[in-house]
Structure formats: structure tokens, C-alpha cells
Design a protein around this motif. Structure first.
Motif, PDB file in Angstrom:
ATOM      1  N   ARG A 169       0.962  -1.170  -0.219  1.00 55.20           N
ATOM      2  CA  ARG A 169      -0.058   0.049  -0.052  1.00 55.20           C
ATOM      3  C   ARG A 169       0.772   1.475  -0.031  1.00 55.20           C
ATOM      4  O   ARG A 169       2.090   1.231   0.261  1.00 55.20           O
ATOM      5  CB  ARG A 169      -0.882   0.050   1.281  1.00 55.20           C
ATOM      6  CG  ARG A 169      -1.905  -1.107   0.975  1.00 55.20           C
ATOM      7  CD  ARG A 169      -2.704  -1.127   2.465  1.00 55.20           C
ATOM      8  NE  ARG A 169      -3.009   0.043   3.326  1.00 55.20           N
ATOM      9  CZ  ARG A 169      -3.280  -0.018   4.766  1.00 55.20           C
ATOM     10  NH1 ARG A 169      -3.647  -1.224   5.092  1.00 55.20           N
ATOM     11  NH2 ARG A 169      -3.496   0.882   5.312  1.00 55.20           N
ATOM     12  N   THR A 170       0.224   2.495  -0.247  1.00 49.10           N
ATOM     13  CA  THR A 170       0.836   3.624  -0.434  1.00 49.10           C
ATOM     14  C   THR A 170       0.255   4.474   1.011  1.00 49.10           C
ATOM     15  O   THR A 170      -1.130   4.408   0.973  1.00 49.10           O
ATOM     16  CB  THR A 170       0.871   4.420  -1.453  1.00 49.10           C
ATOM     17  OG1 THR A 170      -0.570   4.428  -1.976  1.00 49.10           O
ATOM     18  CG2 THR A 170       1.768   3.700  -2.792  1.00 49.10           C
ATOM     19  N   PHE A 171       1.020   5.339   1.596  1.00 44.64           N
ATOM     20  CA  PHE A 171       0.626   5.925   2.664  1.00 44.64           C
ATOM     21  C   PHE A 171       0.706   7.534   2.447  1.00 44.64           C
ATOM     22  O   PHE A 171       1.722   7.734   1.872  1.00 44.64           O
ATOM     23  CB  PHE A 171       1.134   5.786   3.765  1.00 44.64           C
ATOM     24  CG  PHE A 171       0.734   4.134   4.131  1.00 44.64           C
ATOM     25  CD1 PHE A 171      -0.184   3.961   4.837  1.00 44.64           C
ATOM     26  CD2 PHE A 171       1.726   3.158   3.810  1.00 44.64           C
ATOM     27  CE1 PHE A 171      -0.593   2.752   5.352  1.00 44.64           C
ATOM     28  CE2 PHE A 171       1.448   2.121   4.282  1.00 44.64           C
ATOM     29  CZ  PHE A 171       0.274   1.617   4.735  1.00 44.64           C
ATOM     30  N   ARG A 172      -0.140   8.502   2.506  1.00 50.32           N
ATOM     31  CA  ARG A 172      -0.054   9.724   2.395  1.00 50.32           C
ATOM     32  C   ARG A 172       0.592  10.668   3.319  1.00 50.32           C
ATOM     33  O   ARG A 172       1.248  11.634   2.899  1.00 50.32           O
ATOM     34  CB  ARG A 172      -1.598  10.378   1.906  1.00 50.32           C
ATOM     35  CG  ARG A 172      -1.869  10.353   0.460  1.00 50.32           C
ATOM     36  CD  ARG A 172      -3.102  10.945   0.546  1.00 50.32           C
ATOM     37  NE  ARG A 172      -3.611  10.688  -0.714  1.00 50.32           N
ATOM     38  CZ  ARG A 172      -5.078  11.029  -1.336  1.00 50.32           C
ATOM     39  NH1 ARG A 172      -5.344  12.168  -0.913  1.00 50.32           N
ATOM     40  NH2 ARG A 172      -5.164  10.404  -2.469  1.00 50.32           N
ATOM     41  N   TYR A 173       0.442  10.310   4.539  1.00 51.83           N
ATOM     42  CA  TYR A 173       0.836  11.356   5.658  1.00 51.83           C
ATOM     43  C   TYR A 173       2.214  10.644   6.380  1.00 51.83           C
ATOM     44  O   TYR A 173       2.041   9.485   6.444  1.00 51.83           O
ATOM     45  CB  TYR A 173      -0.504  11.438   6.368  1.00 51.83           C
ATOM     46  CG  TYR A 173      -1.539  12.128   5.731  1.00 51.83           C
ATOM     47  CD1 TYR A 173      -1.664  13.450   5.168  1.00 51.83           C
ATOM     48  CD2 TYR A 173      -2.598  11.444   5.417  1.00 51.83           C
ATOM     49  CE1 TYR A 173      -2.593  13.876   4.582  1.00 51.83           C
ATOM     50  CE2 TYR A 173      -3.727  11.843   4.889  1.00 51.83           C
ATOM     51  CZ  TYR A 173      -3.762  13.284   4.309  1.00 51.83           C
ATOM     52  OH  TYR A 173      -4.774  13.639   3.650  1.00 51.83           O
ATOM     53  N   VAL A 174       2.692  11.385   6.924  1.00 56.02           N
ATOM     54  CA  VAL A 174       3.799  11.087   7.770  1.00 56.02           C
ATOM     55  C   VAL A 174       3.338  10.307   8.994  1.00 56.02           C
ATOM     56  O   VAL A 174       2.415  10.795   9.570  1.00 56.02           O
ATOM     57  CB  VAL A 174       4.543  12.173   8.331  1.00 56.02           C
ATOM     58  CG1 VAL A 174       5.646  11.704   9.152  1.00 56.02           C
ATOM     59  CG2 VAL A 174       5.247  13.037   7.243  1.00 56.02           C
ATOM     60  N   GLY A 175       3.972   9.249   9.267  1.00 55.43           N
ATOM     61  CA  GLY A 175       3.287   8.266  10.620  1.00 55.43           C
ATOM     62  C   GLY A 175       2.179   7.411  10.168  1.00 55.43           C
ATOM     63  O   GLY A 175       1.854   6.677  11.023  1.00 55.43           O
ATOM     64  N   ALA A 176       1.558   7.610   9.024  1.00 54.68           N
ATOM     65  CA  ALA A 176       0.443   6.702   8.891  1.00 54.68           C
ATOM     66  C   ALA A 176       0.785   5.053   8.648  1.00 54.68           C
ATOM     67  O   ALA A 176       0.157   4.252   9.046  1.00 54.68           O
ATOM     68  CB  ALA A 176      -0.302   7.019   7.473  1.00 54.68           C
ATOM     69  N   LYS A 177       1.812   4.916   8.051  1.00 51.23           N
ATOM     70  CA  LYS A 177       2.403   3.605   7.970  1.00 51.23           C
ATOM     71  C   LYS A 177       2.783   2.977   9.162  1.00 51.23           C
ATOM     72  O   LYS A 177       2.196   1.815   9.607  1.00 51.23           O
ATOM     73  CB  LYS A 177       3.746   3.506   7.053  1.00 51.23           C
ATOM     74  CG  LYS A 177       4.061   2.077   6.763  1.00 51.23           C
ATOM     75  CD  LYS A 177       5.278   1.854   5.865  1.00 51.23           C
ATOM     76  CE  LYS A 177       5.514   0.590   5.374  1.00 51.23           C
ATOM     77  NZ  LYS A 177       6.756   0.543   4.394  1.00 51.23           N
ATOM     78  N   GLU A 178       3.558   3.706  10.173  1.00 42.71           N
ATOM     79  CA  GLU A 178       4.005   3.140  11.395  1.00 42.71           C
ATOM     80  C   GLU A 178       2.608   3.033  12.126  1.00 42.71           C
ATOM     81  O   GLU A 178       2.451   2.223  12.849  1.00 42.71           O
ATOM     82  CB  GLU A 178       4.700   4.218  12.053  1.00 42.71           C
ATOM     83  CG  GLU A 178       5.960   4.400  11.800  1.00 42.71           C
ATOM     84  CD  GLU A 178       6.344   5.156  10.337  1.00 42.71           C
ATOM     85  OE1 GLU A 178       5.198   5.583   9.770  1.00 42.71           O
ATOM     86  OE2 GLU A 178       7.325   4.794   9.594  1.00 42.71           O
ATOM     87  N   ARG A 179       1.411   3.656  11.945  1.00 42.46           N
ATOM     88  CA  ARG A 179       0.131   3.617  12.752  1.00 42.46           C
ATOM     89  C   ARG A 179      -0.619   2.474  12.501  1.00 42.46           C
ATOM     90  O   ARG A 179      -1.090   1.515  12.966  1.00 42.46           O
ATOM     91  CB  ARG A 179      -0.704   4.837  12.605  1.00 42.46           C
ATOM     92  CG  ARG A 179      -1.889   4.731  13.279  1.00 42.46           C
ATOM     93  CD  ARG A 179      -2.652   6.124  13.015  1.00 42.46           C
ATOM     94  NE  ARG A 179      -3.967   5.904  13.868  1.00 42.46           N
ATOM     95  CZ  ARG A 179      -4.938   6.976  13.787  1.00 42.46           C
ATOM     96  NH1 ARG A 179      -4.812   7.963  13.232  1.00 42.46           N
ATOM     97  NH2 ARG A 179      -6.214   6.649  14.461  1.00 42.46           N
TER      98      ARG A 179
END
Length: 100
Positions: free
Chosen positions: A33-43
Motif C-alpha cells: 500500500r501507499t501512505f499519504r501522511y507522515v506516520g500513517a504507515k507506522e500507525r
């Protein structure tokens, strides 16, 4: 009464689900997946996979060397292998030694 053949009860070669655990499949799916916002992947790692960021990347790195993961998601595994740090710890340079 006919005896079922061994191939009828064993998983088909193209079906990766029985080979990888649910968590391993979730790691591959999240990495695709791709994540738009900083920290979204870690969350997402914490909430969806339920492990720390460090544990996630340790498992992901092990999956990249696992032939089962290559069968389950060949394009993703090849792309991620290409992005990994080389054996000597150096990242490939873009543009050679040029200075902008």
C-alpha cells in the motif's frame, strides 16, 4: 468407493494462503500500500499487524528472502529487494558523482 487422490487434499501450487501465516500475508499487503501522511504507515503497523515498527521491518526483511513470499507476491518482493541496502551497506547513487 473411490479413494481421493493426494492432490485433492493438498493445496494447489498457485495458492499462497496455506503457505504463509496470516500475519505474513498482512505484512506483504501493508507493504504494497501507499501512505499519504507522515506516520500513517507506522500507525497501520501498530493497529493492523499489532507489532512494533522494528519487529515489522525485521519480519519484512526475512520475508524478502523467503521463497514462499516470492510466490505469493513476486512483483512486490522483487521491487522491495531492489530497494534494500546493498551487501556493502551503500545505497546506489543517482546521477553518479554530479553535483546539481
Amino acid at each position: 468407493m473411490p479413494v481421493p487422490s493426494p492432490s485433492a487434499s493438498s493445496p494447489s501450487p498457485g495458492d499462497p494462503a496455506p503457505e504463509l501465516s496470516a500475519q505474513e500475508l498482512a505484512i506483504l499487503a501493508l507493504e504494497g500500500r501507499t501512505f499519504r501522511y507522515v506516520g500513517a504507515k507506522e500507525r497501520a503497523i501498530r493497529e493492523e499487524i499489532g507489532i512494533s515498527k522494528v519487529a515489522y521491518y525485521v519480519r519484512l526483511n526475512a520475508l524478502l528472502d523467503d521463497p514462499r513470499a516470492l510466490r505469493a507476491a513476486p512483483a512486490l518482493v522483487h521491487r522491495l529487494r531492489g530497494r534494500r541496502v546493498s551487501e556493502h551497506g551503500e545505497m546506489p547513487r543517482r546521477g553518479g558523482d554530479r553535483v546539481a
